[in-house]
Design a protein around this motif. Structure first.
Motif, PDB file in Angstrom:
ATOM      1  N   ARG A 123       0.888  10.631   3.180  1.00 25.98           N
ATOM      2  CA  ARG A 123      -0.173  10.642   2.169  1.00 25.98           C
ATOM      3  C   ARG A 123       0.374  10.648   0.750  1.00 25.98           C
ATOM      4  O   ARG A 123      -0.289  10.217  -0.180  1.00 25.98           O
ATOM      5  N   SER A 124       1.576  11.176   0.583  1.00 25.23           N
ATOM      6  CA  SER A 124       2.100  11.320  -0.773  1.00 25.23           C
ATOM      7  C   SER A 124       2.482   9.983  -1.398  1.00 25.23           C
ATOM      8  O   SER A 124       2.494   9.840  -2.621  1.00 25.23           O
ATOM      9  N   ASN A 125       2.844   8.986  -0.547  1.00 26.57           N
ATOM     10  CA  ASN A 125       3.220   7.659  -1.056  1.00 26.57           C
ATOM     11  C   ASN A 125       4.286   7.746  -2.131  1.00 26.57           C
ATOM     12  O   ASN A 125       4.261   7.005  -3.114  1.00 26.57           O
ATOM     13  N   LEU A 149      -7.259   4.814  -8.750  1.00 25.62           N
ATOM     14  CA  LEU A 149      -7.292   4.989  -7.300  1.00 25.62           C
ATOM     15  C   LEU A 149      -6.169   4.228  -6.609  1.00 25.62           C
ATOM     16  O   LEU A 149      -5.834   4.526  -5.463  1.00 25.62           O
ATOM     17  N   THR A 150      -5.593   3.241  -7.289  1.00 29.25           N
ATOM     18  CA  THR A 150      -4.517   2.448  -6.699  1.00 29.25           C
ATOM     19  C   THR A 150      -3.190   3.193  -6.764  1.00 29.25           C
ATOM     20  O   THR A 150      -2.498   3.333  -5.752  1.00 29.25           O
ATOM     21  N   SER A 151      -2.828   3.657  -7.955  1.00 29.56           N
ATOM     22  CA  SER A 151      -1.564   4.381  -8.113  1.00 29.56           C
ATOM     23  C   SER A 151      -1.735   5.887  -7.933  1.00 29.56           C
ATOM     24  O   SER A 151      -0.765   6.627  -7.971  1.00 29.56           O
ATOM     25  N   ARG A 152      -2.998   6.328  -7.735  1.00 28.78           N
ATOM     26  CA  ARG A 152      -3.316   7.742  -7.516  1.00 28.78           C
ATOM     27  C   ARG A 152      -2.821   8.593  -8.688  1.00 28.78           C
ATOM     28  O   ARG A 152      -2.054   9.539  -8.523  1.00 28.78           O
ATOM     29  N   GLN A 153      -3.282   8.221  -9.885  1.00 23.27           N
ATOM     30  CA  GLN A 153      -2.928   8.921 -11.110  1.00 23.27           C
ATOM     31  C   GLN A 153      -4.193   9.269 -11.887  1.00 23.27           C
ATOM     32  O   GLN A 153      -5.182   8.533 -11.851  1.00 23.27           O
ATOM     33  N   LEU A 166      -1.816  16.637  -3.932  1.00 22.18           N
ATOM     34  CA  LEU A 166      -2.490  15.732  -3.005  1.00 22.18           C
ATOM     35  C   LEU A 166      -3.925  16.166  -2.747  1.00 22.18           C
ATOM     36  O   LEU A 166      -4.856  15.359  -2.751  1.00 22.18           O
ATOM     37  N   PHE A 169      -6.155  15.555  -5.900  1.00 23.72           N
ATOM     38  CA  PHE A 169      -6.524  14.154  -6.117  1.00 23.72           C
ATOM     39  C   PHE A 169      -7.570  13.710  -5.098  1.00 23.72           C
ATOM     40  O   PHE A 169      -8.560  13.058  -5.445  1.00 23.72           O
ATOM     41  N   SER A 170      -7.359  14.052  -3.842  1.00 26.34           N
ATOM     42  CA  SER A 170      -8.295  13.621  -2.808  1.00 26.34           C
ATOM     43  C   SER A 170      -9.682  14.205  -3.039  1.00 26.34           C
ATOM     44  O   SER A 170     -10.697  13.522  -2.830  1.00 26.34           O
ATOM     45  N   GLU A 173     -11.210  12.340  -6.044  1.00 20.71           N
ATOM     46  CA  GLU A 173     -11.622  11.003  -5.622  1.00 20.71           C
ATOM     47  C   GLU A 173     -12.922  11.066  -4.831  1.00 20.71           C
ATOM     48  O   GLU A 173     -13.836  10.248  -5.026  1.00 20.71           O
TER      49      GLU A 173
END
Length: 244
Positions: A123-125, A149-153, A166, A169-170, A173
């Motif tokens: 999940r961390s990517n 939402l793409t780079s999760r920033q 994590l 952010f989730s 979102e």
């Protein structure tokens, strides 16, 4: 991340038997593993190596594992899993509040532990390079904030990034993609990809508090994340979305 694409783990525990057991078991799973018995050794390892995930004992002999986790979170964004021999739910919540991404009690099942580690790393990517905000990314805009939402920033309009765990952010979102809709705690848990492990209703409340401290000008009078007494939470719009 280490050479040959291996993910690197750091075990922080003052019990030699635990460190050796985890090091051997996780190395057999293909991870590169370092271990530290105290904070000094932990910081030395973090300075010398790129670490993808930390397993942190909650109760170290001469140090507070929670405090160490908080200090790590201030400087790094890798997932942190807390380990403890006590089963008090208060400890679980406190660990989450101070920046842990997951939590397991000793004695633990090695198969379950490795599965959770794998899930956190997936999940961390963290293998993806940091990207600047772009119109090619799916972004949400609310107030002064831009949620990529793409780079999760999460960044403000000046481009300054706010580091989110994590779980944070989730949760953000989940709320921001459903503006002006009341969500119960149970719905939030079901919808949040970052809350896949066992959680309590109180966990959601703790994450909400943490998000308000980072998002809101006045966390006690939130502009975005509203409490709906007896029902759950509502994300106050408007929220606009970029066109890719």
């Amino acid at each position: 991340m280490s050479e040959l694409g291996k993910k690197t783990l750091l075990i922080v525990d003052d019990e030699p038997d635990i460190r050796h057991l985890l090091s051997d078991a996780l190395a057999q799973k293909g991870y590169q593993v370092f271990d530290a018995q105290n904070g000094v050794m932990m910081w030395q390892c973090l300075e010398e190596h790129s670490v993808d995930l930390i397993l942190m004992d909650l109760y170290l002999q001469e140090e507070d594992g929670l405090q160490l986790a908080r200090e790590v979170r201030e400087r790094f964004d890798m997932p942190i899993m807390m380990l403890t021999g006590k089963g008090d739910e208060t400890d679980r919540i406190l660990g989450l509040e101070l920046a842990a991404d997951d939590y397991m009690m000793k004695p633990f099942n090695l198969r379950e532990l490795t599965a959770r580690i794998h899930a956190l790393l997936r999940r961390s990517n963290r293998n993806m390079p940091t990207q600047t905000l772009s119109t090619d990314h799916d972004c949400l805009y609310f107030g002064k904030w831009i949620l990529d939402l793409t780079s999760r920033q999460l960044r403000d309009q000046q481009g300054d990034e706010v580091i989110l765990t994590l779980g944070e952010f989730s949760l953000l979102e989940t709320l921001a993609t459903r503006p002006d809709r009341v969500l119960s705690r149970e719905q939030i848990i079901d919808l949040s990809r970052g809350l896949e492990t066992e959680v309590f209703d109180r966990t959601v409340d703790v994450l909400i508090l943490r998000l308000r401290r980072k998002l809101e000008a006045n966390p006690k009078a939130p502009e975005f994340i509203k409490t709906q007494r007896g029902l759950g939470y509502l994300f106050q719009g408007p929220v606009s979305k970029s066109v890719s």
